[in-house]
Design a protein around this motif. Structure first.
Motif, short mmCIF file in Angstrom:
data_model
loop_
_atom_site.label_atom_id
_atom_site.label_comp_id
_atom_site.label_asym_id
_atom_site.label_seq_id
_atom_site.Cartn_x
_atom_site.Cartn_y
_atom_site.Cartn_z
N ARG A 179 0.86 -1.18 0.00
CA ARG A 179 0.00 0.00 0.00
C ARG A 179 0.90 1.22 0.00
N ASN A 180 0.30 2.36 -0.03
CA ASN A 180 1.08 3.59 0.06
C ASN A 180 1.58 3.75 1.48
N LEU A 181 2.78 3.31 1.72
CA LEU A 181 3.36 3.37 3.05
C LEU A 181 4.20 4.63 3.19
N PRO A 182 4.18 5.23 4.34
CA PRO A 182 5.07 6.38 4.56
C PRO A 182 6.52 5.91 4.46
N ASN A 183 7.41 6.85 4.21
CA ASN A 183 8.82 6.50 4.02
C ASN A 183 9.41 5.80 5.23
N SER A 184 9.03 6.22 6.42
CA SER A 184 9.59 5.60 7.63
C SER A 184 9.16 4.14 7.75
N LYS A 185 7.91 3.84 7.45
CA LYS A 185 7.44 2.45 7.51
C LYS A 185 8.10 1.61 6.43
N GLU A 186 8.23 2.19 5.25
CA GLU A 186 8.87 1.47 4.15
C GLU A 186 10.33 1.18 4.49
N ALA A 187 11.01 2.16 5.05
CA ALA A 187 12.41 1.97 5.45
C ALA A 187 12.52 0.92 6.55
N LEU A 188 11.58 0.93 7.48
CA LEU A 188 11.59 -0.05 8.56
C LEU A 188 11.39 -1.46 8.02
N LEU A 189 10.46 -1.62 7.09
CA LEU A 189 10.22 -2.93 6.50
C LEU A 189 11.43 -3.40 5.69
N LYS A 190 12.08 -2.48 5.00
CA LYS A 190 13.30 -2.84 4.26
C LYS A 190 14.40 -3.27 5.22
N SER A 191 14.52 -2.57 6.35
CA SER A 191 15.55 -2.95 7.33
C SER A 191 15.25 -4.33 7.92
N TYR A 192 13.96 -4.63 8.16
CA TYR A 192 13.60 -5.97 8.64
C TYR A 192 14.00 -7.02 7.61
N ASN A 193 13.72 -6.74 6.35
CA ASN A 193 14.05 -7.68 5.28
C ASN A 193 15.57 -7.88 5.19
N THR A 194 16.32 -6.80 5.29
CA THR A 194 17.77 -6.87 5.23
C THR A 194 18.33 -7.67 6.41
N ARG A 195 17.80 -7.41 7.61
CA ARG A 195 18.24 -8.16 8.79
C ARG A 195 17.97 -9.64 8.63
N LEU A 196 16.82 -9.97 8.10
CA LEU A 196 16.46 -11.37 7.88
C LEU A 196 17.45 -12.04 6.93
N LYS A 197 17.68 -11.41 5.80
CA LYS A 197 18.59 -11.99 4.81
C LYS A 197 20.01 -12.12 5.36
N ASP A 198 20.50 -11.10 6.06
CA ASP A 198 21.85 -11.14 6.61
C ASP A 198 22.02 -12.25 7.64
N ASP A 199 21.05 -12.38 8.52
CA ASP A 199 21.15 -13.39 9.58
C ASP A 199 21.07 -14.80 9.02
N VAL A 200 20.17 -15.02 8.07
CA VAL A 200 20.06 -16.35 7.46
C VAL A 200 21.33 -16.67 6.69
N LYS A 201 21.86 -15.70 5.97
CA LYS A 201 23.11 -15.90 5.22
C LYS A 201 24.26 -16.21 6.17
N SER A 202 24.34 -15.51 7.29
CA SER A 202 25.39 -15.74 8.28
C SER A 202 25.29 -17.16 8.83
N MET A 203 24.07 -17.60 9.15
CA MET A 203 23.89 -18.96 9.67
C MET A 203 24.33 -19.99 8.63
N GLN A 204 23.94 -19.78 7.39
CA GLN A 204 24.28 -20.73 6.34
C GLN A 204 25.80 -20.79 6.11
N GLU A 205 26.43 -19.64 6.01
CA GLU A 205 27.88 -19.61 5.76
C GLU A 205 28.65 -20.26 6.90
N ASN A 206 28.29 -19.96 8.14
CA ASN A 206 28.98 -20.54 9.28
C ASN A 206 28.76 -22.05 9.34
N PHE A 207 27.57 -22.50 9.03
CA PHE A 207 27.30 -23.93 9.03
C PHE A 207 28.12 -24.64 7.95
N GLU A 208 28.19 -24.03 6.76
CA GLU A 208 29.00 -24.62 5.69
C GLU A 208 30.47 -24.71 6.09
#
Length: 140
Positions: free
Chosen positions: A5-34
């Motif tokens: 939906r039309n999200l304000p910039n702060s909400k959009e930025a917050l959702l992007k930061s959540y997405n980035t944190r998710l990807k970084d943490d999953v990537k870190s877990m995968q790389e360390n496990f490998e």
């Protein structure tokens, strides 16, 4: 995000930061496990003695396991942050719940009012009959 939906910039930025944190943490877990799996194979040819190499591998595995745990804790914190965000900012659901409760209470009030009106009418009719009986009674 399926429903953007039309999200304000702060909400959009917050959702992007959540997405980035998710990807970084999953990537870190995968790389360390490998890397732990590579270390477990034990195919390292180095100039270090066998005992020194074993100690180094053990230490590296412990560090990588700690990194996996840290990433897991970070993911749990992310889930908590997302839940808190949804609870505090989901005004649509809160308004729907309030509206539903309001309608429920109004219908309950209406039912109670109807029952009280019927009870009042019955009491009025009985009182009229009792008054009529009293005033026409020979036993006054």
């Amino acid at each position: 995000m399926g429903t953007q939906r039309n999200l304000p910039n702060s909400k959009e930025a917050l959702l992007k930061s959540y997405n980035t944190r998710l990807k970084d943490d999953v990537k870190s877990m995968q790389e360390n496990f490998e890397e732990i799996l590579k270390l477990a194979k034990g195919e390292n040819d180095s100039q270090l003695s066998k005992i020194t190499q074993c100690e180094q591998d053990t230490y590296e595995m412990q560090v990588r396991a700690a990194n996996i745990v840290r990433a897991g804790e970070s993911l749990m914190k992310l889930v908590s942050d997302i839940k808190q965000y949804l609870i505090l900012n989901d005004f649509h659901s809160v308004n729907e719940a309030i509206t539903a409760n309001s309608q429920l209470y109004r219908s309950t009030q209406s039912d109670c009012d109807k029952k009280l009106m019927g009870l009042r009418d019955d009491l009025a009719a009985d009182l009229y009959d009792l008054e009529e009986e009293y005033y026409t009674s020979v036993y006054k």
